[in-house]
Design a protein around this motif. Structure first.
Motif, PDB file in Angstrom:
ATOM      1  N   ALA A  93      20.992 -10.092  41.505  1.00 29.85           N
ATOM      2  CA  ALA A  93      19.554 -10.052  41.767  1.00 29.85           C
ATOM      3  C   ALA A  93      19.767  -9.800  43.399  1.00 29.85           C
ATOM      4  CB  ALA A  93      18.973 -11.298  41.776  1.00 29.85           C
ATOM      5  N   ALA A  94      20.757 -10.443  44.379  1.00 33.03           N
ATOM      6  CA  ALA A  94      20.573 -10.174  45.562  1.00 33.03           C
ATOM      7  C   ALA A  94      20.998  -8.933  45.963  1.00 33.03           C
ATOM      8  CB  ALA A  94      21.573 -11.348  46.273  1.00 33.03           C
ATOM      9  N   VAL A  95      22.018  -8.347  45.481  1.00 35.78           N
ATOM     10  CA  VAL A  95      22.482  -7.000  45.619  1.00 35.78           C
ATOM     11  C   VAL A  95      21.259  -5.942  45.264  1.00 35.78           C
ATOM     12  CG1 VAL A  95      23.788  -5.201  44.974  1.00 35.78           C
ATOM     13  CG2 VAL A  95      24.904  -7.453  45.395  1.00 35.78           C
ATOM     14  N   ALA A  96      20.621  -6.113  44.229  1.00 32.02           N
ATOM     15  CA  ALA A  96      19.501  -5.470  43.811  1.00 32.02           C
ATOM     16  C   ALA A  96      18.310  -5.298  44.892  1.00 32.02           C
ATOM     17  CB  ALA A  96      19.047  -5.649  42.433  1.00 32.02           C
ATOM     18  N   GLY A  97      17.915  -6.665  45.190  1.00 38.84           N
ATOM     19  CA  GLY A  97      16.804  -6.826  46.118  1.00 38.84           C
ATOM     20  C   GLY A  97      17.103  -6.165  47.379  1.00 38.84           C
ATOM     21  N   ALA A  98      18.282  -6.318  47.800  1.00 40.87           N
ATOM     22  CA  ALA A  98      18.685  -5.774  49.383  1.00 40.87           C
ATOM     23  C   ALA A  98      18.566  -4.078  49.078  1.00 40.87           C
ATOM     24  CB  ALA A  98      20.274  -6.082  49.682  1.00 40.87           C
ATOM     25  N   THR A  99      19.257  -3.657  47.944  1.00 34.82           N
ATOM     26  CA  THR A  99      19.125  -2.238  47.836  1.00 34.82           C
ATOM     27  C   THR A  99      17.793  -1.635  47.847  1.00 34.82           C
ATOM     28  OG1 THR A  99      20.892  -2.554  46.297  1.00 34.82           O
ATOM     29  CG2 THR A  99      20.143  -0.241  46.573  1.00 34.82           C
ATOM     30  N   VAL A 100      16.891  -2.414  47.254  1.00 36.16           N
ATOM     31  CA  VAL A 100      15.552  -1.828  46.768  1.00 36.16           C
ATOM     32  C   VAL A 100      14.814  -1.889  48.450  1.00 36.16           C
ATOM     33  CG1 VAL A 100      13.316  -2.528  46.351  1.00 36.16           C
ATOM     34  CG2 VAL A 100      15.203  -2.446  44.605  1.00 36.16           C
ATOM     35  N   ALA A 101      15.228  -3.002  49.224  1.00 38.61           N
ATOM     36  CA  ALA A 101      14.537  -3.209  50.336  1.00 38.61           C
ATOM     37  C   ALA A 101      15.114  -1.912  51.547  1.00 38.61           C
ATOM     38  CB  ALA A 101      14.854  -4.601  51.094  1.00 38.61           C
ATOM     39  N   ALA A 102      16.419  -1.815  51.300  1.00 38.64           N
ATOM     40  CA  ALA A 102      16.989  -0.674  52.313  1.00 38.64           C
ATOM     41  C   ALA A 102      16.445   0.792  51.962  1.00 38.64           C
ATOM     42  CB  ALA A 102      18.399  -0.625  52.050  1.00 38.64           C
ATOM     43  N   VAL A 103      16.248   0.965  50.610  1.00 37.98           N
ATOM     44  CA  VAL A 103      15.752   2.334  49.954  1.00 37.98           C
ATOM     45  C   VAL A 103      14.334   2.330  50.604  1.00 37.98           C
ATOM     46  CG1 VAL A 103      15.148   3.652  48.065  1.00 37.98           C
ATOM     47  CG2 VAL A 103      17.234   2.795  48.218  1.00 37.98           C
ATOM     48  N   ARG A 104      13.353   1.513  50.348  1.00 37.27           N
ATOM     49  CA  ARG A 104      12.225   1.437  50.916  1.00 37.27           C
ATOM     50  C   ARG A 104      11.972   1.716  52.227  1.00 37.27           C
ATOM     51  NH1 ARG A 104       7.754  -2.648  48.190  1.00 37.27           N
ATOM     52  NH2 ARG A 104       7.642  -1.726  46.165  1.00 37.27           N
ATOM     53  N   LEU A 105      12.751   0.723  52.971  1.00 36.94           N
ATOM     54  CA  LEU A 105      12.636   1.037  54.543  1.00 36.94           C
ATOM     55  C   LEU A 105      13.108   2.523  55.029  1.00 36.94           C
ATOM     56  CD1 LEU A 105      14.073  -2.354  55.949  1.00 36.94           C
ATOM     57  CD2 LEU A 105      11.951  -1.244  56.444  1.00 36.94           C
ATOM     58  N   THR A 106      14.173   2.837  54.160  1.00 38.20           N
ATOM     59  CA  THR A 106      14.738   4.413  54.818  1.00 38.20           C
ATOM     60  C   THR A 106      13.511   5.278  54.389  1.00 38.20           C
ATOM     61  OG1 THR A 106      16.999   3.671  54.049  1.00 38.20           O
ATOM     62  CG2 THR A 106      16.463   6.014  54.531  1.00 38.20           C
ATOM     63  N   ILE A 107      12.964   5.257  53.189  1.00 29.57           N
ATOM     64  CA  ILE A 107      11.939   6.495  53.025  1.00 29.57           C
ATOM     65  C   ILE A 107      10.792   6.167  53.826  1.00 29.57           C
ATOM     66  CG2 ILE A 107      10.261   6.996  51.185  1.00 29.57           C
ATOM     67  CD1 ILE A 107      12.337   6.009  49.163  1.00 29.57           C
ATOM     68  N   ALA A 108      10.206   5.042  54.123  1.00 29.15           N
ATOM     69  CA  ALA A 108       9.182   4.531  55.050  1.00 29.15           C
ATOM     70  C   ALA A 108       9.345   5.147  56.448  1.00 29.15           C
ATOM     71  CB  ALA A 108       8.603   3.195  55.129  1.00 29.15           C
ATOM     72  N   ALA A 109      10.502   4.836  56.976  1.00 23.69           N
ATOM     73  CA  ALA A 109      10.875   5.326  58.325  1.00 23.69           C
ATOM     74  C   ALA A 109      11.173   6.802  58.294  1.00 23.69           C
ATOM     75  CB  ALA A 109      12.383   4.737  58.608  1.00 23.69           C
ATOM     76  N   TYR A 110      11.680   7.370  57.229  1.00 29.75           N
ATOM     77  CA  TYR A 110      11.741   8.818  57.157  1.00 29.75           C
ATOM     78  C   TYR A 110      10.207   9.574  57.319  1.00 29.75           C
ATOM     79  CZ  TYR A 110      12.477  13.738  56.002  1.00 29.75           C
ATOM     80  OH  TYR A 110      12.359  15.150  55.890  1.00 29.75           O
ATOM     81  N   ARG A 111       9.458   9.082  56.391  1.00 30.56           N
ATOM     82  CA  ARG A 111       8.139   9.620  56.268  1.00 30.56           C
ATOM     83  C   ARG A 111       7.357   9.300  57.561  1.00 30.56           C
ATOM     84  NH1 ARG A 111       6.246   8.138  50.255  1.00 30.56           N
ATOM     85  NH2 ARG A 111       7.343   9.602  49.301  1.00 30.56           N
ATOM     86  N   THR A 112       7.437   7.975  58.148  1.00 26.65           N
ATOM     87  CA  THR A 112       6.571   7.913  59.420  1.00 26.65           C
ATOM     88  C   THR A 112       7.087   8.602  60.282  1.00 26.65           C
ATOM     89  OG1 THR A 112       6.260   5.476  58.514  1.00 26.65           O
ATOM     90  CG2 THR A 112       5.842   6.071  60.913  1.00 26.65           C
TER      91      THR A 112
END
Lengths: 316, 122
Positions: A93-112
């Protein structure tokens, strides 16, 4: 496991309590730069708390010094089921959560970053083509019936004022407005706002991030007001703000994003400036923020090292 | 509405300055004073500007003549409208001096300012 749960509880408590405690922006407005630091520290502390908890869940340490250093191996072991099944689920669960958070942040950062860079470059070009230099200033004037002023931030930084603003404002008022926008530029305020924009885009349901974003946007305006007030009369800036607010409210786009509360806070602050924080108080506050940020990391390290220390011969 | 390319901008400036119809040859002759260009290059750019709707075209004997659809001032105003509508776009993220608000909120600000200045005057 216990330490990880404590860290998660800590982060949740922080994300719930901070927006309530810091609800009134007037409090942070007294020291706006410190206020921006408060919000970034709160966000960093909560994020580090969750990250540290995830790390602890993945790397459930056997009580020995050697294994502490091998985070990666422990991680693999945890996933292979070297530990108990509950620990394994928690680690997954920890690995999954961290991965989801990292992916979301990367996409948001790129888009912004991509959207702002494109938009700002286009703005700078348009204004460069359609505008002309306002004599005696570093601002560009463009023809429009709505009084407005803004900074196109970034590499092609341009201060833009509309012809209607030049007509509506007195000389000193206009100079104060331009100084305000210059304050945004020299303070690199767009980066502070962009940072929060990335976070709210990545986690749009977080109330804490929404409030942090809104307040940072207001606090950088106040920083720019203060920067302008160094050389210009606060009353001139307040008059300009009210005149421009009336123009903005009369324009058809009026109800898009209401920020009337922000303007009210700024006007009140310009008319009756609060006593600035004493230097000592500000330093103590800054030090406390540092503690806030490192606290979850220290907690995680202690939780990891403590049992091992207890096992050392001659200790515990 | 997009901005002009570099050569497009130069040619549009020429045509706006000319006030009237110009053939490819006439535009080329004027431009040759400043830079080396081929006839076909100028012809292509003029034709592209026509296709994009910036120039009107009519045939004059063998050659074509071109003139701008809108004046330079109209073009500037149109560009500006676009810039200002962009400035309301949160994606562009400009730092505006004052955000949007309702007339009631603006009136509240004016009242606060008047009250303060009234107090000062006393």
């Amino acid at each position: 496991m216990t330490a990880a749960l404590i860290l998660i509880a800590y982060s949740l408590a922080l994300t719930t309590l901070a927006p309530r405690i810091l609800r009134d922006p007037a409090r942070l407005a007294r020291a706006p730069r410190l206020g921006v630091a408060v919000w970034y520290s709160v966000v960093a502390s909560a994020a580090l708390g969750l990250a540290a908890a995830a790390a602890l869940l993945v790397a459930t340490p056997e009580h020995s010094w050697e294994k502490l250093c091998h985070l990666v191996r422990l991680c693999v072991e945890a996933l292979q089921g070297a530990h108990d099944w509950f620990g394994m689920i928690a680690a997954l669960a920890a690995v999954a959560g961290a991965t989801v958070a990292a992916v979301r942040l990367t996409i948001a950062a790129y888009r912004t970053v991509a959207a702002s860079a494109r938009g700002r470059l286009r703005q700078a070009r348009l204004v460069g083509r359609a505008g002309r230099r306002l004599p005696g200033t570093d601002a560009t004037i463009v023809d429009d019936q709505v009084a407005a002023a803004y900074l196109v931030p970034g590499r092609h930084a341009t201060i833009v004022v509309t012809s209607a603003a030049v007509d509506a404002l007195s000389g000193p008022e206009l100079a104060a407005v331009i100084a305000h926008e210059r304050g945004h530029h020299s303070g690199r305020h767009h980066l502070l706002v962009d940072g929060m924009r990335v976070l709210t885009r990545a986690f749009p349901r977080s109330r804490m991030l929404a409030r942090a974003h809104g307040q940072v946007a207001l606090l950088v305006e106040i920083c720019a007001d203060d920067a302008a007030a160094v050389r210009h009369d606060r009353l001139d800036l307040a008059r300009a703000l009210v005149t421009m607010a009336e123009a903005a409210s009369a324009s058809p786009a009026g109800a898009l994003a209401a920020t009337g509360g922000d303007a009210a806070t700024r006007v009140r602050r310009l008319l009756t400036p609060p006593r600035p924080l004493r230097r000592g108080t500000a330093l103590v506050a800054a030090a406390l923020l540092g503690v806030l940020v490192v606290a979850p990391v220290v907690m995680a390290v202690v939780a990891t090292v403590w049992p091992a220390l207890m096992d050392c011969p001659g200790l515990g | 509405m997009r901005g002009f390319g570099e050569l497009e901008a130069v040619i549009m400036e020429r045509l706006w300055a000319a006030e009237g119809w110009r053939t490819v040859r006439e535009v080329l002759t004027e431009l040759l004073e400043q830079r080396q260009l081929a006839y076909t290059t100028v012809m292509t750019v003029l034709d592209n500007l026509h296709k994009k709707g910036w120039l009107r075209k009519e045939s004059a004997g063998k050659a074509n003549r071109y003139t701008p659809v809108m004046t330079k001032e109209e073009y500037g105003a149109a560009q500006m409208r676009r810039a200002l509508s962009d400035s309301g776009d949160p994606a562009v993220a400009l730092l505006k001096f004052v955000g949007q608000m309702s007339p009631e909120e603006a009136a509240g600000l004016r009242a606060a300012l008047d009250a303060h200045e009234g107090r000062d005057a006393r």
